[in-house]
Design a protein around this motif. Structure first.
Motif, PDB file in Angstrom:
ATOM      1  N   GLU A  62     -79.015  60.632 -76.525  1.00  0.00           N
ATOM      2  CA  GLU A  62     -80.013  59.561 -76.596  1.00  0.00           C
ATOM      3  C   GLU A  62     -79.370  58.218 -76.256  1.00  0.00           C
ATOM      4  O   GLU A  62     -79.956  57.393 -75.548  1.00  0.00           O
ATOM      5  CB  GLU A  62     -80.629  59.507 -77.991  1.00  0.00           C
ATOM      6  CG  GLU A  62     -81.776  58.503 -78.101  1.00  0.00           C
ATOM      7  CD  GLU A  62     -82.415  58.482 -79.478  1.00  0.00           C
ATOM      8  OE1 GLU A  62     -83.275  57.606 -79.706  1.00  0.00           O
ATOM      9  OE2 GLU A  62     -82.052  59.336 -80.328  1.00  0.00           O
ATOM     10  N   THR A  65     -78.965  57.997 -72.452  1.00  0.00           N
ATOM     11  CA  THR A  65     -80.228  57.688 -71.768  1.00  0.00           C
ATOM     12  C   THR A  65     -80.560  56.210 -71.871  1.00  0.00           C
ATOM     13  O   THR A  65     -80.924  55.564 -70.881  1.00  0.00           O
ATOM     14  CB  THR A  65     -81.366  58.533 -72.361  1.00  0.00           C
ATOM     15  OG1 THR A  65     -81.034  59.922 -72.241  1.00  0.00           O
ATOM     16  CG2 THR A  65     -82.673  58.264 -71.629  1.00  0.00           C
ATOM     17  N   LYS A  94     -77.922  63.915 -67.185  1.00  0.00           N
ATOM     18  CA  LYS A  94     -78.546  62.700 -67.705  1.00  0.00           C
ATOM     19  C   LYS A  94     -77.766  61.444 -67.350  1.00  0.00           C
ATOM     20  O   LYS A  94     -78.102  60.342 -67.782  1.00  0.00           O
ATOM     21  CB  LYS A  94     -78.730  62.807 -69.220  1.00  0.00           C
ATOM     22  CG  LYS A  94     -79.826  63.791 -69.626  1.00  0.00           C
ATOM     23  CD  LYS A  94     -80.096  63.746 -71.113  1.00  0.00           C
ATOM     24  CE  LYS A  94     -81.243  64.693 -71.464  1.00  0.00           C
ATOM     25  NZ  LYS A  94     -82.534  64.214 -70.948  1.00  0.00           N
TER      26      LYS A  94
END
Length: 386
Positions: A62, A65, A94
């Motif tokens: 997370e 990102t 990612k």
């Protein structure tokens, strides 16, 4: 010294890596979880981030990102003691630069860090160069005067009509000229710019028309002038009101006949050039003072575009400030700074004697010297107190 952000919830791991990286010459800041790391990432620009995957509050994926959405130029290297091939693949997909398992092989980690920094530097340099080469600066503004200029450019650009642009220094006359060229059929050919005020009167003719070898003392070789360099494209004569009367006569002939002759030569050279000019002077007053030719004025002023001063278009200042904030953040590779309403209001009501050029410099100064949010106190201290 390169800056590294180290994010890991295991204090012992952080301590060990911090000691190693500091010994290797890096400056390291530590965060104990993803949430703290994201806050630190927002506050400062780092060269590399080392981030654990399994963490409380915000996990590594997370964080990755969100960090990529804030500043994709900063490489993030993921580290984990619970890694699998699937985890590594997901991290790279990612946007992670690489994935290292715990306990890390120190030599591999240092090589990965340096490779990440090298790639980041090359990517940023390539992006900046591409932007400088390809980007025509946007014409910012929604005021009536700016909208009228945009409409005029759209009508005039497809033609070969000569355009005279007037306005104060720093108001954006050069930008108008570049947009006329950019939107014209000549856009794939060169746009050559000449600042007539910056060239001594005895050299302006050589600059514009070129010269032959030996035509004067320092003419040790042939020189191609700006008219020839702009052949097929656009010649922008900035501050044309400062051109000597002798040069004016030759420019008039070039416009009338589409031919030029180099200084010291007798051969006529045909040129296909669209001429766009700009000045901060009232040329009709210069005509009355015998400083500018009336016939040249009429040749140059088929289309007249007046660029208003910044004080005459204050409603555009917030748009310009936000554009400059974005551009400066990209150029300096820093998080985007915001400006408070009171600080913006102060800028709107400031007397901008230097117009957009002054505003751009002021915003850059505020970005460098202010905190994450530009406050009224910053404007008062760094702009007004001079």
């Amino acid at each position: 010294m390169s800056n590294i952000l180290l994010i890991d919830d295991e204090k012992a791991i952080r301590k060990t890596l911090q000691e190693i990286l500091t010994y290797e010459g890096f400056k390291v800041r530590e965060a104990g979880d993803g949430e703290e790391g994201l806050k630190m990432f927002n506050e400062k620009t780092y060269d590399v981030v080392l981030c654990d995957i399994k963490m409380p509050k915000i996990d590594g994926i997370e964080f990755l990102t969100k960090a990529n959405s804030i500043n994709p130029d900063v490489p993030v290297i993921m580290i984990s003691g619970h890694g699998t091939i699937e985890t590594a693949v997901e991290a790279v997909k990612k946007g992670a630069f690489d994935y290292i398992s715990k306990p890390p092989d120190l030599n591999r980690m240092l090589i990965t860090i340096r490779n990440a920094m090298d790639k980041s530097t090359l990517s940023k340099e390539a992006r900046v160069l591409k932007r400088k080469v390809n980007r025509v600066q946007e014409m910012i503004g929604e005021s009536e005067a700016i909208m009228r200029i945009k409409e005029t450019i759209d009508k005039v650009a497809p033609t070969d009509a000569r355009v005279l642009i007037t306005g104060e220094n720093g108001a954006g006359k050069e930008l108008v000229a570049r947009w006329i060229h950019h939107k014209s059929p000549r856009s794939q050919m060169p746009m050559v710019e000449v600042n007539c005020a910056a060239i001594p009167s005895e050299l302006i003719e050589s600059e514009l028309f070129g010269h032959e070898k030996g035509s004067f003392t320092s003419a040790i070789k042939q020189r191609i002038g700006k008219f020839e360099q702009a052949n097929g494209g656009t010649l922008f004569l900035d501050e044309v009101g400062d051109m000597s009367l002798s040069a004016q006569a030759k420019v008039l002939r070039a416009l009338q006949e589409g031919k030029i002759t180099r200084v010291g030569g007798d051969k006529e050279i045909e040129v296909d050039v669209r001429v766009v000019t700009a000045t901060n002077k009232d040329l009709l007053k210069e005509v009355e003072a015998k400083n500018f030719r009336l016939d040249l004025y009429h040749r140059l002023s088929v289309i007249l575009i007046h660029v208003p001063s910044l004080n005459e278009r204050r409603q555009d200042i917030p748009l310009l400030v936000n554009k400059f904030l974005t551009d400066i953040a990209e150029e300096y590779n820093q998080p985007l700074k915001v400006i408070s309403d009171r600080a913006m209001d102060a800028l709107i009501h400031h007397n901008w004697t230097g117009n957009i050029r002054e505003l751009s410099n002021v915003v850059e100064r505020l970005v460098i010297l202010s905190g994450p949010t530009i406050m009224l106190e910053d404007v008062t201290h760094y702009v007004f107190a001079r």
